[in-house]
Scaffold this active site. Structure first.
Site, PDB file in Angstrom:
ATOM      1  N   ASN A 237      10.967   1.535  -5.571  1.00 39.76           N
ATOM      2  CA  ASN A 237      10.148   0.895  -4.543  1.00 39.76           C
ATOM      3  C   ASN A 237      10.242  -0.617  -4.780  1.00 39.76           C
ATOM      4  OD1 ASN A 237       8.189  -0.034  -2.830  1.00 39.76           O
ATOM      5  ND2 ASN A 237       6.541   1.254  -3.625  1.00 39.76           N
TER       6      ASN A 237
ATOM      7  N   LYS B 135       9.219  -1.241  -8.501  1.00 38.75           N
ATOM      8  CA  LYS B 135       8.581  -0.146  -9.242  1.00 38.75           C
ATOM      9  C   LYS B 135       9.542   1.033  -9.280  1.00 38.75           C
ATOM     10  CE  LYS B 135       4.077  -1.228  -7.410  1.00 38.75           C
ATOM     11  NZ  LYS B 135       3.389  -0.774  -6.236  1.00 38.75           N
TER      12      LYS B 135
ATOM     13  N   ARG C 243      12.351   3.710  -1.309  1.00 39.57           N
ATOM     14  CA  ARG C 243      11.284   3.628  -0.321  1.00 39.57           C
ATOM     15  C   ARG C 243      11.589   2.503   0.669  1.00 39.57           C
ATOM     16  NH1 ARG C 243       5.601   0.613  -0.476  1.00 39.57           N
ATOM     17  NH2 ARG C 243       4.873   1.373   1.515  1.00 39.57           N
TER      18      ARG C 243
ATOM     19  N   HIS D 198       2.505   4.683   5.801  1.00 36.13           N
ATOM     20  CA  HIS D 198       1.995   5.614   4.787  1.00 36.13           C
ATOM     21  C   HIS D 198       2.430   7.057   5.065  1.00 36.13           C
ATOM     22  CE1 HIS D 198      -1.583   2.620   4.593  1.00 36.13           C
ATOM     23  NE2 HIS D 198      -0.765   2.334   3.605  1.00 36.13           N
TER      24      HIS D 198
ATOM     25  N   HIS E 264      -5.746   8.000   4.619  1.00 38.59           N
ATOM     26  CA  HIS E 264      -5.184   7.233   3.490  1.00 38.59           C
ATOM     27  C   HIS E 264      -5.914   5.898   3.480  1.00 38.59           C
ATOM     28  CE1 HIS E 264      -1.806   5.760   0.837  1.00 38.59           C
ATOM     29  NE2 HIS E 264      -2.368   4.622   1.232  1.00 38.59           N
ATOM     30  N   LEU E 265      -6.884   5.768   2.574  1.00 37.64           N
ATOM     31  CA  LEU E 265      -7.729   4.575   2.560  1.00 37.64           C
ATOM     32  C   LEU E 265      -7.501   3.800   1.265  1.00 37.64           C
ATOM     33  CD1 LEU E 265     -11.038   6.273   3.853  1.00 37.64           C
ATOM     34  CD2 LEU E 265      -9.101   5.404   5.195  1.00 37.64           C
ATOM     35  N   GLY E 266      -6.746   2.710   1.375  1.00 35.42           N
ATOM     36  CA  GLY E 266      -6.462   1.862   0.210  1.00 35.42           C
ATOM     37  C   GLY E 266      -6.562   0.416   0.641  1.00 35.42           C
ATOM     38  N   ASN E 267      -5.808  -0.473   0.009  1.00 35.65           N
ATOM     39  CA  ASN E 267      -5.798  -1.857   0.492  1.00 35.65           C
ATOM     40  C   ASN E 267      -5.359  -1.886   1.947  1.00 35.65           C
ATOM     41  OD1 ASN E 267      -6.742  -3.519  -1.582  1.00 35.65           O
ATOM     42  ND2 ASN E 267      -4.854  -3.162  -2.722  1.00 35.65           N
ATOM     43  N   GLY E 268      -4.322  -1.092   2.228  1.00 34.08           N
ATOM     44  CA  GLY E 268      -3.960  -0.818   3.620  1.00 34.08           C
ATOM     45  C   GLY E 268      -4.477   0.575   3.917  1.00 34.08           C
TER      46      GLY E 268
ATOM     47  N   ARG F 161      -6.661  -7.188   6.367  1.00 35.55           N
ATOM     48  CA  ARG F 161      -6.149  -7.111   7.746  1.00 35.55           C
ATOM     49  C   ARG F 161      -7.263  -6.732   8.707  1.00 35.55           C
ATOM     50  NH1 ARG F 161      -1.721  -2.942   6.140  1.00 35.55           N
ATOM     51  NH2 ARG F 161      -0.912  -4.066   4.350  1.00 35.55           N
TER      52      ARG F 161
ATOM     53  N   PHE G 276     -12.933  -2.870  -2.542  1.00 35.43           N
ATOM     54  CA  PHE G 276     -14.135  -2.099  -2.202  1.00 35.43           C
ATOM     55  C   PHE G 276     -15.097  -1.945  -3.373  1.00 35.43           C
ATOM     56  CE2 PHE G 276     -13.994  -0.211   2.156  1.00 35.43           C
ATOM     57  CZ  PHE G 276     -12.973  -1.028   2.621  1.00 35.43           C
ATOM     58  N   ARG G 277     -14.572  -2.022  -4.617  1.00 37.97           N
ATOM     59  CA  ARG G 277     -15.493  -1.945  -5.757  1.00 37.97           C
ATOM     60  C   ARG G 277     -16.435  -3.147  -5.747  1.00 37.97           C
ATOM     61  NH1 ARG G 277     -10.544  -0.458  -9.677  1.00 37.97           N
ATOM     62  NH2 ARG G 277      -9.619  -1.857  -8.174  1.00 37.97           N
TER      63      ARG G 277
ATOM     64  N   GLU H 202       3.214   9.425  -3.405  1.00 41.72           N
ATOM     65  CA  GLU H 202       4.288   9.044  -2.490  1.00 41.72           C
ATOM     66  C   GLU H 202       5.665   9.133  -3.167  1.00 41.72           C
ATOM     67  OE1 GLU H 202       1.542   5.716  -1.725  1.00 41.72           O
ATOM     68  OE2 GLU H 202       2.446   5.653   0.255  1.00 41.72           O
TER      69      GLU H 202
HETATM   70  P1  ADP Z   1      -2.768  -0.039  -2.178  1.00 39.93           P
HETATM   71  O1  ADP Z   1      -2.777   0.048  -0.690  1.00 39.93           O
HETATM   72  O2  ADP Z   1      -2.562  -1.429  -2.706  1.00 39.93           O
HETATM   73  O3  ADP Z   1      -1.923   1.010  -2.871  1.00 39.93           O
HETATM   74  P2  ADP Z   1      -4.972   1.410  -3.391  1.00 39.93           P
HETATM   75  O4  ADP Z   1      -4.667   2.741  -2.834  1.00 39.93           O
HETATM   76  O5  ADP Z   1      -4.736   1.178  -4.836  1.00 39.93           O
HETATM   77  O6  ADP Z   1      -4.295   0.261  -2.551  1.00 39.93           O
HETATM   78  O7  ADP Z   1      -6.534   1.101  -3.070  1.00 39.93           O
HETATM   79  C1  ADP Z   1      -7.159  -0.040  -3.498  1.00 39.93           C
HETATM   80  C2  ADP Z   1      -8.627   0.031  -3.074  1.00 39.93           C
HETATM   81  O8  ADP Z   1      -9.237   1.160  -3.689  1.00 39.93           O
HETATM   82  C3  ADP Z   1      -9.445  -1.188  -3.475  1.00 39.93           C
HETATM   83  O9  ADP Z   1     -10.258  -1.606  -2.396  1.00 39.93           O
HETATM   84  C4  ADP Z   1     -10.301  -0.646  -4.591  1.00 39.93           C
HETATM   85  O10 ADP Z   1     -11.548  -1.272  -4.649  1.00 39.93           O
HETATM   86  C5  ADP Z   1     -10.509   0.788  -4.206  1.00 39.93           C
HETATM   87  N1  ADP Z   1     -10.960   1.551  -5.368  1.00 39.93           N
HETATM   88  C6  ADP Z   1     -12.198   2.007  -5.560  1.00 39.93           C
HETATM   89  N2  ADP Z   1     -12.323   2.643  -6.737  1.00 39.93           N
HETATM   90  C7  ADP Z   1     -11.150   2.547  -7.343  1.00 39.93           C
HETATM   91  C8  ADP Z   1     -10.652   3.008  -8.599  1.00 39.93           C
HETATM   92  N3  ADP Z   1     -11.417   3.667  -9.466  1.00 39.93           N
HETATM   93  N4  ADP Z   1      -9.359   2.741  -8.885  1.00 39.93           N
HETATM   94  C9  ADP Z   1      -8.566   2.087  -8.013  1.00 39.93           C
HETATM   95  N5  ADP Z   1      -8.995   1.640  -6.798  1.00 39.93           N
HETATM   96  C10 ADP Z   1     -10.256   1.861  -6.462  1.00 39.93           C
END
Ligand code: ADP
Length: 397
Positions: free
Chosen positions: A7, A14, A90, A179, A207-211, A240, A283-284, A385
């Site tokens: 990736n 990575k 990827r 994703h 799929h809830l992450g940075n994106g 975003r 989000f933390r 992934e």
């Molecule tokens: P990316 O899209 O960069 O792969 P991730 O899937 O790692 O993103 O998600 C990052 C988000 O997940 C951040 O907003 C982070 O705060 C939230 N999050 C909450 N708890 C955790 C945790 N224990 N470990 C990793 N991310 C966490």
């Protein structure tokens, strides 16, 4: 069979080496600061972490160092590069040039070059990664695995924008999503976990992450997804904006004296929950700030959950019912209060969360967090992934 998954980013790379018989990761790691002074490789194998600090002027230098480590006497896991059966790369965006996983050859690389503008931050980096691997491992079979492939099954009425149809034909401007490997993986895992055939299930995958993106999956096939022509669309994200009336951008550009390019950078990097809260994109941090009484952090979290709830409702209608909701990625797997808020008030649709199970800490395995009486199963499934990329590559061979 052993597959190396790559990736590549513009300054990072990575990798994972996966044993396809057991689907276990044999070694993994990443290179940072490629093309910038202070290059670094972090390599994990045999339960140990090995760090090499060395300038990595190009992606070819990075992949050479990765291979050096993979065959290293101490940190290595294979005796020679011949043990790598193939490499899976990827790729973020495929446009309409590719609809599925494709073997790397001259024609494929020509097409990759033609579509690099579709994801200017990511696709050129993937090309660098492929070329670096071809230089260091000549003759090795390689596959291009696209984030967008899983969404290619969307019907025309879901994937098209209501613009002049000739412009769609000419410029291929439409919804592509993102994703895809993650949505595909968790939908498959959900079916396995439930002991049901994927072909008979209606699932919404979150799929809830940075994106973040949300997909409607019917019988294992994607019928709609929240991201669009680029990953800017859909729910608000870390930085975003998500969906926004484009006329508001024109207005904002004029008021703030931004060019369109600056306006897009603003929407991608300064908006989302970061822009709303003024606190963080993480989000933390947002949950901690909300708990400490920060009202804008509360607002950002509420906007995120409300937007996810609306997509969930829309996709329930698009699917004509719902068997399961899956949460995955950083927020989906870990941030229980967000899952709770997204699902609050949906009991009338047969969606009921078990609050206690939902609040339990993520231990990296699949969790059913639905209440006993919930008609719809609610699952937390860690995404993988890289494994999908390895599986697709192996299947192509
Ligand atoms: P990316 O899209 O960069 O792969 P991730 O899937 O790692 O993103 O998600 C990052 C988000 O997940 C951040 O907003 C982070 O705060 C939230 N999050 C909450 N708890 C955790 C945790 N224990 N470990 C990793 N991310 C966490």
């Amino acid at each position: 069979m052993k597959i190396l998954v790559i990736n590549a980013g513009s300054s990072s790379l990575k990798y994972q080496l996966i044993n396809m018989e057991t689907e276990e990761v044999i070694a993994k790691g990443g290179c940072e600061r490629i093309g910038i002074e202070g290059g670094k490789l972090t390599h994990k194998a045999h339960g140990e972490t090995y760090v090499v600090e060395r300038d990595l002027p190009t992606h070819t230098d990075a992949i050479s160092l990765v291979l050096e480590k993979l065959v290293d006497k101490e940190a290595g896991v294979i005796s020679s590069m011949d043990e790598i059966d193939a490499v899976g790369h990827r790729v973020v965006a495929s446009g309409e040039a590719f609809t599925e996983t494709t073997l790397v050859d001259e024609r494929a690389m020509e097409l990759m070059d033609e579509i690099k503008d579709l994801a200017p931050l990511h696709n050129p980096a993937a090309i660098l990664g492929v070329n670096a691997c071809r230089a260091v491992m000549p003759g090795k079979k390689m596959a291009l695995v696209f984030d967008t492939s899983f969404h290619q099954t969307m019907p025309d009425y879901a994937k098209l924008y209501a613009i002049d149809y000739d412009d769609y034909l000419k410029y291929k401007v439409r919804r592509y999503g993102a994703h895809g490997t993650s949505h595909k993986y968790v939908a498959g895992e959900a079916a396995k976990y439930l002991g049901r055939d994927l072909s008979e299930l209606k699932i919404v995958t979150c799929h809830l992450g940075n994106g973040s993106s949300i997909s409607a999956v019917k019988g294992g096939v994607c019928i709609d997804t929240s991201m669009g022509f680029t990953p800017l669309a859909g729910v608000p994200m870390g930085t975003r904006s998500g969906d926004i009336d484009v006329a508001a951008i024109d207005y904002l550009c004029e008021k703030k004296g931004m060019t369109m390019e600056q306006g897009l950078a603003y929407l991608n990097k300064k908006c989302g929950v970061l822009g709303v809260s003024g606190v963080s994109s993480d989000f933390r941090d947002l949950v901690a700030a909300k708990d400490a009484g920060n009202d804008r952090a509360r607002l950002a979290l509420d906007m995120f959950s409300y937007s996810c709830k609306k997509y969930l409702g829309a996709y329930m209608a698009a699917l004509g019912g719902l068997d399961a909701i899956v949460f995955t990625a950083g927020i989906g797997e870990n941030t229980s209060v967000v899952r709770r808020d997204i699902l609050a008030g949906l009991e009338a649709f047969g969606i009921a969360l078990d609050e206690e199970k939902n609040a339990a800490k993520n231990d990296g395995s699949i969790h059913d967090i639905s209440a006993k009486h919930s008609r719809v199963k609610i699952l937390v499934i860690p995404t993988n992934e890289e494994l999908v990329i390895a599986r697709e590559t192996a299947a192509l061979l």
